[in-house]
Design a protein around this motif. Structure first.
Motif, PDB file in Angstrom:
ATOM      1  N   VAL A  24       0.818  -1.210   0.000  1.00  0.00           N
ATOM      2  CA  VAL A  24       0.000   0.000   0.000  1.00  0.00           C
ATOM      3  C   VAL A  24       0.853   1.262   0.000  1.00  0.00           C
ATOM      4  O   VAL A  24       0.509   2.252  -0.635  1.00  0.00           O
ATOM      5  CB  VAL A  24      -0.956  -0.002   1.212  1.00  0.00           C
ATOM      6  CG1 VAL A  24      -1.803   1.269   1.252  1.00  0.00           C
ATOM      7  CG2 VAL A  24      -1.851  -1.228   1.186  1.00  0.00           C
ATOM      8  N   LEU A  25       1.965   1.266   0.735  1.00  0.00           N
ATOM      9  CA  LEU A  25       2.853   2.425   0.805  1.00  0.00           C
ATOM     10  C   LEU A  25       4.235   2.050   0.295  1.00  0.00           C
ATOM     11  O   LEU A  25       4.771   0.991   0.655  1.00  0.00           O
ATOM     12  CB  LEU A  25       2.951   2.955   2.237  1.00  0.00           C
ATOM     13  CG  LEU A  25       1.655   3.444   2.890  1.00  0.00           C
ATOM     14  CD1 LEU A  25       1.906   3.879   4.326  1.00  0.00           C
ATOM     15  CD2 LEU A  25       1.031   4.591   2.084  1.00  0.00           C
ATOM     16  N   TRP A  26       4.806   2.932  -0.505  1.00  0.00           N
ATOM     17  CA  TRP A  26       6.101   2.680  -1.142  1.00  0.00           C
ATOM     18  C   TRP A  26       7.058   3.825  -0.817  1.00  0.00           C
ATOM     19  O   TRP A  26       6.938   4.925  -1.359  1.00  0.00           O
ATOM     20  CB  TRP A  26       5.947   2.591  -2.661  1.00  0.00           C
ATOM     21  CG  TRP A  26       4.964   1.561  -3.136  1.00  0.00           C
ATOM     22  CD1 TRP A  26       3.602   1.605  -3.045  1.00  0.00           C
ATOM     23  CD2 TRP A  26       5.278   0.329  -3.793  1.00  0.00           C
ATOM     24  NE1 TRP A  26       3.045   0.486  -3.598  1.00  0.00           N
ATOM     25  CE2 TRP A  26       4.040  -0.318  -4.068  1.00  0.00           C
ATOM     26  CE3 TRP A  26       6.477  -0.292  -4.180  1.00  0.00           C
ATOM     27  CZ2 TRP A  26       3.978  -1.556  -4.710  1.00  0.00           C
ATOM     28  CZ3 TRP A  26       6.408  -1.514  -4.822  1.00  0.00           C
ATOM     29  CH2 TRP A  26       5.175  -2.135  -5.082  1.00  0.00           C
ATOM     30  N   ASP A  27       7.986   3.604   0.100  1.00  0.00           N
ATOM     31  CA  ASP A  27       9.073   4.560   0.390  1.00  0.00           C
ATOM     32  C   ASP A  27       8.557   5.983   0.603  1.00  0.00           C
ATOM     33  O   ASP A  27       9.062   6.943   0.016  1.00  0.00           O
ATOM     34  CB  ASP A  27      10.110   4.546  -0.734  1.00  0.00           C
ATOM     35  CG  ASP A  27      10.865   3.237  -0.804  1.00  0.00           C
ATOM     36  OD1 ASP A  27      11.049   2.599   0.250  1.00  0.00           O
ATOM     37  OD2 ASP A  27      11.273   2.842  -1.913  1.00  0.00           O
ATOM     38  N   VAL A  28       7.567   6.110   1.465  1.00  0.00           N
ATOM     39  CA  VAL A  28       6.968   7.427   1.733  1.00  0.00           C
ATOM     40  C   VAL A  28       7.885   8.244   2.638  1.00  0.00           C
ATOM     41  O   VAL A  28       8.276   7.790   3.719  1.00  0.00           O
ATOM     42  CB  VAL A  28       5.574   7.278   2.365  1.00  0.00           C
ATOM     43  CG1 VAL A  28       5.056   8.626   2.864  1.00  0.00           C
ATOM     44  CG2 VAL A  28       4.602   6.667   1.363  1.00  0.00           C
TER      45      VAL A  28
END
Length: 234
Positions: free
Chosen positions: A16-20
């Motif tokens: 769901v989240l990529w390197d935020v």
């Protein structure tokens, strides 16, 4: 104040989240905008420790949030007002507010904070003995925000506060967010109402499919061609 670095998160096999990367400085209103499913609410849940990140770091005033339980995050001064309000429908307005000051550090300020809530939201004072579940959606949103303030937050996380509200209430809620910030509370706001949220923000981030694709001042993003096309229909 809050620093998120290379945050990754998955629900099972679904990433769901990529390197935020995201930062909130003291005194700011920072907004995260994006469409449904972009990962906005999931980002807040990681900060509140309602979910555990796959990898990455979250620090608040030098404290590693990944080592804390949700109640300890609140004790650090981070309070989340959830999407959908999540008030206690069978409790009165006053009882809901008192539930917001359950942590030890805020109990001594309970009555003063109730007075503060009633000053910000006079309608809640009129309905102090009314059951939360019998009020309108806009009134319940007022109560949810007021309950969040009862814990003396240093950082207030607001998840879609304008969702499902009538236009008159939407304007009121954004005016209240600005006033709360003026009183010294730092705010991280997640919103689908891109125009209103960017209008009041010091800085903002645009999330698309779990990735930060743009960041800048609220004014700069309001004038960004991608934002205009993707979110403002311009």
């Amino acid at each position: 104040m809050l620093t998120i670095h290379t945050l990754n998160f998955s629900y099972g096999d679904l990433k769901v989240l990529w390197d935020v990367d995201l930062q909130v400085n003291q005194g700011e209103i920072v907004t995260v905008v994006g469409s449904n499913g972009a990962g906005k609410s999931t980002t807040l849940k990681n900060i509140s420790r309602l979910v555990k990140p796959t990898s990455g770091s979250l620090t608040f005033n030098g404290t590693d949030l990944t080592k804390l339980e949700p109640h300890q995050v609140v004790e650090q001064g981070i309070v989340q007002v959830p999407e959908g309000r999540k008030i206690f429908p069978e409790m009165t307005v006053l009882e809901n507010l008192r539930m917001g000051s359950y942590i030890k550090s805020s109990r001594g300020d309970r009555e003063a904070n109730i007075d503060r809530a009633f000053t910000l939201f006079p309608r809640l004072k009129e309905r102090a003995r009314q059951l939360g579940g019998t009020m309108s959606g806009g009134e319940q949103q007022m109560l949810a925000i007021a309950r969040g303030l009862m814990a003396n937050p240093k950082l207030l996380l607001l998840d879609e506060p304008s969702l499902g509200l009538a236009p008159l209430f939407v304007k009121f809620i954004f005016d209240i967010i600005t006033e709360i910030n003026r009183q010294g509370v730092t705010i991280l706001l997640v919103e689908q109402n891109v125009f209103q949220s960017l209008r009041i923000s010091h800085r903002a981030y645009v999330l698309e499919t779990g990735r930060v694709v743009l960041s800048g001042t609220g004014e700069a993003l309001l004038n960004d061609e991608h934002v205009k096309k993707a979110f403002l229909g311009m």
